[in-house]
Design a protein around this motif. Structure first.
Motif, PDB file in Angstrom:
ATOM      1  N   VAL A 151      61.378  67.327  37.315  1.00 48.93           N
ATOM      2  CA  VAL A 151      62.190  66.141  37.032  1.00 48.93           C
ATOM      3  C   VAL A 151      61.682  64.952  37.844  1.00 48.93           C
ATOM      4  N   LYS A 152      61.372  65.178  39.104  1.00 45.21           N
ATOM      5  CA  LYS A 152      60.831  64.112  39.940  1.00 45.21           C
ATOM      6  C   LYS A 152      59.501  63.603  39.401  1.00 45.21           C
ATOM      7  N   LEU A 153      58.650  64.521  38.959  1.00 47.89           N
ATOM      8  CA  LEU A 153      57.363  64.120  38.396  1.00 47.89           C
ATOM      9  C   LEU A 153      57.552  63.257  37.151  1.00 47.89           C
ATOM     10  N   PHE A 154      58.506  63.634  36.304  1.00 48.95           N
ATOM     11  CA  PHE A 154      58.783  62.849  35.101  1.00 48.95           C
ATOM     12  C   PHE A 154      59.260  61.451  35.466  1.00 48.95           C
ATOM     13  N   LEU A 155      60.182  61.360  36.414  1.00 48.35           N
ATOM     14  CA  LEU A 155      60.737  60.060  36.806  1.00 48.35           C
ATOM     15  C   LEU A 155      59.686  59.164  37.445  1.00 48.35           C
ATOM     16  N   GLU A 156      58.830  59.753  38.247  1.00 46.67           N
ATOM     17  CA  GLU A 156      57.839  58.949  38.973  1.00 46.67           C
ATOM     18  C   GLU A 156      56.582  58.668  38.150  1.00 46.67           C
ATOM     19  N   LYS A 157      56.016  59.711  37.546  1.00 46.33           N
ATOM     20  CA  LYS A 157      54.733  59.563  36.862  1.00 46.33           C
ATOM     21  C   LYS A 157      54.864  59.004  35.453  1.00 46.33           C
ATOM     22  N   GLN A 158      55.995  59.271  34.792  1.00 45.93           N
ATOM     23  CA  GLN A 158      56.136  58.829  33.410  1.00 45.93           C
ATOM     24  C   GLN A 158      57.100  57.650  33.249  1.00 45.93           C
ATOM     25  N   CYS A 159      58.155  57.640  34.052  1.00 43.62           N
ATOM     26  CA  CYS A 159      59.119  56.523  33.968  1.00 43.62           C
ATOM     27  C   CYS A 159      58.752  55.378  34.906  1.00 43.62           C
ATOM     28  N   GLY A 160      57.957  55.678  35.924  1.00 48.75           N
ATOM     29  CA  GLY A 160      57.553  54.638  36.860  1.00 48.75           C
ATOM     30  C   GLY A 160      58.570  54.317  37.933  1.00 48.75           C
ATOM     31  N   LEU A 161      59.522  55.217  38.171  1.00 50.39           N
ATOM     32  CA  LEU A 161      60.502  55.005  39.237  1.00 50.39           C
ATOM     33  C   LEU A 161      59.896  55.421  40.580  1.00 50.39           C
ATOM     34  N   SER A 162      60.476  54.904  41.652  1.00 54.81           N
ATOM     35  CA  SER A 162      60.005  55.292  42.978  1.00 54.81           C
ATOM     36  C   SER A 162      61.161  55.272  43.961  1.00 54.81           C
ATOM     37  N   LEU A 163      61.040  56.077  44.990  1.00 58.00           N
ATOM     38  CA  LEU A 163      62.072  56.131  46.034  1.00 58.00           C
ATOM     39  C   LEU A 163      62.006  54.901  46.934  1.00 58.00           C
ATOM     40  N   GLU A 164      60.864  54.232  46.937  1.00 55.03           N
ATOM     41  CA  GLU A 164      60.689  53.060  47.795  1.00 55.03           C
ATOM     42  C   GLU A 164      61.264  51.796  47.156  1.00 55.03           C
ATOM     43  N   ASN A 165      61.237  51.729  45.831  1.00 51.88           N
ATOM     44  CA  ASN A 165      61.728  50.545  45.125  1.00 51.88           C
ATOM     45  C   ASN A 165      62.809  50.946  44.124  1.00 51.88           C
ATOM     46  N   LYS A 166      63.985  51.256  44.651  1.00 53.25           N
ATOM     47  CA  LYS A 166      65.080  51.715  43.804  1.00 53.25           C
ATOM     48  C   LYS A 166      65.630  50.566  42.962  1.00 53.25           C
ATOM     49  N   VAL A 167      66.150  50.924  41.774  1.00 51.49           N
ATOM     50  CA  VAL A 167      66.748  49.930  40.889  1.00 51.49           C
ATOM     51  C   VAL A 167      68.243  50.222  40.774  1.00 51.49           C
ATOM     52  N   PRO A 168      69.050  49.244  40.378  1.00 51.83           N
ATOM     53  CA  PRO A 168      70.488  49.487  40.203  1.00 51.83           C
ATOM     54  C   PRO A 168      70.732  50.563  39.149  1.00 51.83           C
ATOM     55  N   GLY A 169      71.772  51.339  39.338  1.00 52.44           N
ATOM     56  CA  GLY A 169      72.062  52.389  38.370  1.00 52.44           C
ATOM     57  C   GLY A 169      73.478  52.902  38.475  1.00 52.44           C
ATOM     58  N   LYS A 170      73.818  53.781  37.537  1.00 50.57           N
ATOM     59  CA  LYS A 170      75.172  54.335  37.518  1.00 50.57           C
ATOM     60  C   LYS A 170      75.164  55.680  36.802  1.00 50.57           C
ATOM     61  N   VAL A 171      76.015  56.600  37.265  1.00 54.74           N
ATOM     62  CA  VAL A 171      76.218  57.889  36.613  1.00 54.74           C
ATOM     63  C   VAL A 171      77.520  57.838  35.825  1.00 54.74           C
ATOM     64  N   VAL A 172      77.477  58.291  34.572  1.00 54.59           N
ATOM     65  CA  VAL A 172      78.687  58.381  33.757  1.00 54.59           C
ATOM     66  C   VAL A 172      78.889  59.835  33.361  1.00 54.59           C
ATOM     67  N   ASN A 173      80.087  60.174  32.968  1.00 52.64           N
ATOM     68  CA  ASN A 173      80.385  61.547  32.578  1.00 52.64           C
ATOM     69  C   ASN A 173      79.933  61.825  31.149  1.00 52.64           C
ATOM     70  N   HIS A 174      80.435  61.018  30.205  1.00 52.24           N
ATOM     71  CA  HIS A 174      80.062  61.152  28.795  1.00 52.24           C
ATOM     72  C   HIS A 174      79.180  59.967  28.412  1.00 52.24           C
ATOM     73  N   HIS A 175      78.225  60.206  27.501  1.00 51.04           N
ATOM     74  CA  HIS A 175      77.201  59.192  27.275  1.00 51.04           C
ATOM     75  C   HIS A 175      77.727  57.911  26.630  1.00 51.04           C
ATOM     76  N   ASN A 176      78.798  57.985  25.848  1.00 53.97           N
ATOM     77  CA  ASN A 176      79.327  56.751  25.256  1.00 53.97           C
ATOM     78  C   ASN A 176      79.913  55.812  26.308  1.00 53.97           C
ATOM     79  N   GLU A 177      80.154  56.328  27.522  1.00 51.98           N
ATOM     80  CA  GLU A 177      80.634  55.467  28.600  1.00 51.98           C
ATOM     81  C   GLU A 177      79.578  54.447  29.004  1.00 51.98           C
TER      82      GLU A 177
END
Length: 250
Positions: free
Chosen positions: A41-67
């Protein structure tokens, strides 16, 4: 143009669940639905999505996807999210059609309103918004400039509806919402392609990309993660803090 990474936890399972009641509180079997490793999962987020632990972006967790639709609604109202925006939808399902009467509502009622009069969730019949169709509502509200669907290895393309595509053809790769009178829609469902719509919304570019081929080269402005409890086993919850590491909660 702002860009959103929209992730469903069920993307990281070995198989796809269908025909699930996501409101009953039951979880999938952890023996039948296996969860990907944290390392993958980390490899997917970093290598394919381009996310990094050093440059975090705003985000949110929801319970159901329509939220997610309600989160975006408030962000737009608070000028945190500028529409239209681009969406990368990482999911085991496209969430463009639930298979219920919502398609009738969209094609005969909602699209009858001028697009300029469709701005927020409050402008639509909220009872029609489901986990499996919230993205088509985002499009109908004029929020989306383009949609990229990163799909699961086991997805077979059966839960897309051709009526939502230009010329009623998936191959156009253009989502185009049309409006018909209820009577015409009801009496001509097998030949709607031959009938001129009363109204046609601007087409939205659509791209479906397999997980193994996906590669993002742009920066995301916002990440949203859906737990989707009806579509995941309890063991999948262990991935939530892993993904949360890559964004700062808003």
């Amino acid at each position: 143009m702002m860009k959103i990474l929209d992730i469903d936890l069920d993307f990281f399972l070995n198989k796809i669940a269908y025909d699930v009641d996501d409101t009953c509180g039951l979880r999938l079997s952890s023996e039948e639905y296996l969860v990907d490793s944290k390392e993958n999962v980390k490899l997917f987020l970093e290598k394919q999505c381009g996310l990094s632990l050093e440059n975090k972006v705003p985000g949110k967790v929801v319970n159901h996807h329509n939220e997610a639709l309600y989160v975006w609604n408030e962000m737009i109202k608070n000028h945190l999210l500028k529409k239209p925006f681009n969406i990368t939808h990482v999911d085991a399902h496209p969430d463009l059609w639930f298979g219920d009467c919502s398609i009738t509502y969209i094609m005969t009622e909602l699209t009858r309103l001028p697009l300029a009069n469709r701005n927020y969730i409050e402008d639509v019949d909220e009872s029609k918004i489901k986990c499996g169709n919230y993205l088509i509502f985002a499009i109908a509200l004029g929020w989306v400039d383009s949609l990229e669907f990163v799909y699961h290895e086991k997805w077979e393309g059966e839960d897309l509806h051709k009526w939502f595509f230009k010329d009623f053809d998936f191959r156009t790769l253009q989502i185009e919402l049309k409006n018909f009178s209820y009577e015409v829609y009801r009496d001509n469902m097998d030949r709607l392609k031959q009938i001129t719509p009363l109204n046609i919304d601007p087409a939205i570019p659509f791209k479906a990309v397999p997980k193994q081929s996906f590669l993002n080269n742009d920066k995301y402005d916002f990440v949203i993660l859906s737990k989707s409890p009806g579509y995941t086993p309890e063991t999948a919850d262990s991935l939530i803090p892993v993904i949360q590491e890559y964004f700062t909660d808003i």
